[in-house]
Structure formats: C-alpha cells, structure tokens
Design an enzyme around this catalytic site. Sequence first.
Site, PDB file in Angstrom:
ATOM      1  N   GLY A  11       0.849  -1.204   0.000  1.00 30.90           N
ATOM      2  CA  GLY A  11       0.000   0.000   0.000  1.00 30.90           C
ATOM      3  C   GLY A  11       0.872   1.236   0.000  1.00 30.90           C
ATOM      4  CB  ALA A  12       4.332   1.615  -1.239  1.00 33.41           C
ATOM      5  CB  ALA A  13       0.697   4.552  -4.121  1.00 33.27           C
ATOM      6  N   GLY A  14      -0.337   4.771  -0.765  1.00 32.24           N
ATOM      7  CA  GLY A  14      -1.452   5.271   0.039  1.00 32.24           C
ATOM      8  C   GLY A  14      -1.028   6.360   1.005  1.00 32.24           C
ATOM      9  CD  GLN A  15      -4.931   9.184   4.299  1.00 38.60           C
ATOM     10  OE1 GLN A  15      -4.595  10.362   4.440  1.00 38.60           O
ATOM     11  NE2 GLN A  15      -5.927   8.631   4.968  1.00 38.60           N
ATOM     12  CD  GLN A 112      -0.266  -8.340   0.647  1.00 40.57           C
ATOM     13  OE1 GLN A 112      -0.222  -8.018   1.829  1.00 40.57           O
ATOM     14  NE2 GLN A 112      -0.525  -7.485  -0.323  1.00 40.57           N
ATOM     15  CG  ASN A 131      -8.588  -1.535   9.564  1.00 38.10           C
ATOM     16  OD1 ASN A 131      -8.161  -2.177  10.508  1.00 38.10           O
ATOM     17  ND2 ASN A 131      -8.679  -0.216   9.560  1.00 38.10           N
ATOM     18  CG  ASP A 159      -6.759   1.300  18.265  1.00 43.36           C
ATOM     19  OD1 ASP A 159      -7.488   2.137  17.706  1.00 43.36           O
ATOM     20  OD2 ASP A 159      -6.377   0.260  17.698  1.00 43.36           O
ATOM     21  CG  HIS A 187      -7.684  -1.494  14.536  1.00 34.28           C
ATOM     22  ND1 HIS A 187      -7.453  -0.323  15.221  1.00 34.28           N
ATOM     23  CD2 HIS A 187      -7.967  -1.115  13.269  1.00 34.28           C
ATOM     24  CE1 HIS A 187      -7.588   0.702  14.411  1.00 34.28           C
ATOM     25  NE2 HIS A 187      -7.909   0.250  13.216  1.00 34.28           N
TER      26      HIS A 187
END
Length: 329
Positions: A11-15, A112, A131, A159, A187
């Site tokens: 998810g390396a391009a995510g925020q 993965q 998630n 959390d 979570h």
Amino acid sequence: MKAPVNIAVSGAAGQISYSLLFRLAAGDLLGQDQPISLHLLEIPAAIPFLKGVVMELNDCAFPLLHKVVVSDNPEVAFKQADYVFLVGATPRGPGMERSDLLTANAEIFSTQGKALNKVASRDVKVLVTGNPANTNALIALNNAPDLSPDNFSAMTMLDHNRAKNQLAEKCGVLCSDVKNVIVWGNHSAGQYPDIHHARVKGQEALSLVDEAWFVDEFIPVVQQRGAAVIQARGKSSAASAASAALDLMRNWIYGTDENDWISMAIASDGSYGIEKGLVFSYPVTIEDGKVSIVKGLPINDFSLQRLRSNEAELREERNAVRHLFGSEG
Ligand code: NAX
C-alpha cells in the site's frame, strides 16, 4: 557502514505510507547508522502514483536510503524482507457488505502470507495495519506455515497511543507520564481501551478520574477516534497511524520500556480465556525480540464482558474467511 536491511511496505502509494516511507528512510526505525532498502508493493493501477512517491524519496537525498524496489508482485517485494509493514488493503466500496470486505481482504492477505512464507527472511517481523487488521494478520499467518505465528502481529498501537493521550489530557500530564494503558481485542469500534491497570506519574489512574468519565467518555472517544479524525480532517488518520506503526516495530525490535507495556495484537495462547489462535490485542512486554503477554492481571466483570465481546467479534470474522486459511486449516 553496515549492510542494508530490507524493509517492505505494501500500500506504498497510500496516505499512511506517504508518512511512513519518509520516516523509515530518515532512520526513525533503525537509527542513523543503519542503511535500508525499501521494497514497495502496490496494485498495478497505483504503480504510476508510487513512482511519483519514489521520485520524492529520491529527491530527499536520504543518506541511509540504499535502494528502492517497486513491484506489484508480493514475491518480489517481500524477498529477504526483514521488516514488513502490510499497510495496503481494499477499502469498503459502495454496496459492499462487511462479509464482502472481509473476503476481499482475506484473499489479498492469503496471497501475501504465501509470498512471505516463500521469500521473506525467516526472522521477519510482519505488522499488519490494513483493515480488518486482526483477521488479515490471522489469514496471513495461516498461509505461512514455514514461519512462526510469532512473526506476525496486527496494529492496535494507534489505539494504545490514543488511549494514552486521552488519559494524559484528562490528568493534565505528559503522555510520557502515563503507563500501562491497554487496548484489548480487535482493532474495531468494539475494541476495549482499559485503564484499570494504568498509572499516571505512578498513581493508579482510576484514583484520579471518575469511573463515569472512564466508561462514558474515555472508552467511546478512543473507540471512535478514527471517525472523529475523518470528520475533522476529511481524511482518515495517516501520520498518527504511521507513527504508531514505527512505535510498534521499534518496541518489537528493541524491547519495551522498563515499567511499561504496549498493546499488540498477536496469536492468542489462550491467555485471559481467549480462544487460542485468534489474533487478539493484549498488553505485552518485549525483550530481545521475544513478545510475552502480561499474565495474571485481575479482570473484573466489566472488563471480562468486553474481552468476551471482542473474542466473539473476532471469531465471527474468522468464521467468515476460514475457507481462505492455508493447509494449516
Ligand atoms: P489508502 O487507501 O490511502 O492506501 C491504501 C493503499 O493500498 C492504496 O494505495 C491501494 O492501492 C493499496 N492496496 C490495495 N490493495 C493492495 C494490495 N493487494 N497490495 C498492495 N497494495 C494494495 O489507505 P491508508 O489511509 O493508507 O490506510 C491503509 C489501511 O490502514 C486501510 O485498510 C485503513 O483502514 C487501515 N488503518 C488501520 C489502522 C490501524 O490502527 N490498524 C489505523 C489507520 C488506518 O485506518
């Protein structure tokens, strides 16, 4: 100079990654004398965006950043990975039921897990942030039979940090004055942030705050903090999530502080009556990379009820995706 250590991030391009990658490259995880290689995983559609992020990483001229590998293939990204941040996940789309979301992510984390099993370092530390994090970690570890379940965890550190901050604000102290908060379970909005064992400057937290504040404010505020950030910022927590991921991994590598613990979702060994194998958030201490659940804390009926409801939620999630468990079943 030491040999570079391989850190993989999905998810390396995510925020979240947009904060995490730059902190990793700046040495915030392994220190100023440890070069790193970043192995970045994305889905094909996001590779062009990721290339932009890599341009920025390179433009920082980080002295510690040895190499950046970009791939849409987990077996390439996870090759000989020492530390893995599984941040990428499929978000809930329009019309998607919760069970569809669980299944879509279970498929990703089963693939993965298999790739980690095949190509990652045997001592790899895998932190699942995407998630539903606990069940994604459960799927990944069940698809990695040649690795130990101890190689995997899911993130409840954000959390935990949120709980610490709420209690510190209430008592008018620094976060560093607050010890031994716990986030139990999943979570999710059903998580149980607990201050029965917490101390503020050495004093029992529950002698400093009202029980009513704990039950009616603290618990819901921590549980719903993610939603409150979205409401305020228009986007979900990103820098705080990246910071928590670094906190967790740093504790895992270097150990927890004396006189404190962290919350970490790991495969249950049956402690506190939780079904063995479920990925459940517990208070843990860590020494030399070995994670130990803090045992024997007294649990009152109020807490027990909340531990049980978290167990039930996690069982339900597990049952929805059981067909994607690997050969371990
Ligand atoms: P973004 O939507 O900004 O980024 C996610 C990235 O993952 C996207 O770029 C997407 O292309 C990529 N992705 C999707 N499927 C992938 C796959 N199969 N392989 C590799 N990459 C894939 O989300 P962001 O805000 O970065 O959040 C990432 C995840 O963290 C979400 O699942 C989010 O719900 C979860 N969170 C978990 C938290 C925790 O405490 N455990 C807190 C923060 C965050 O909400």
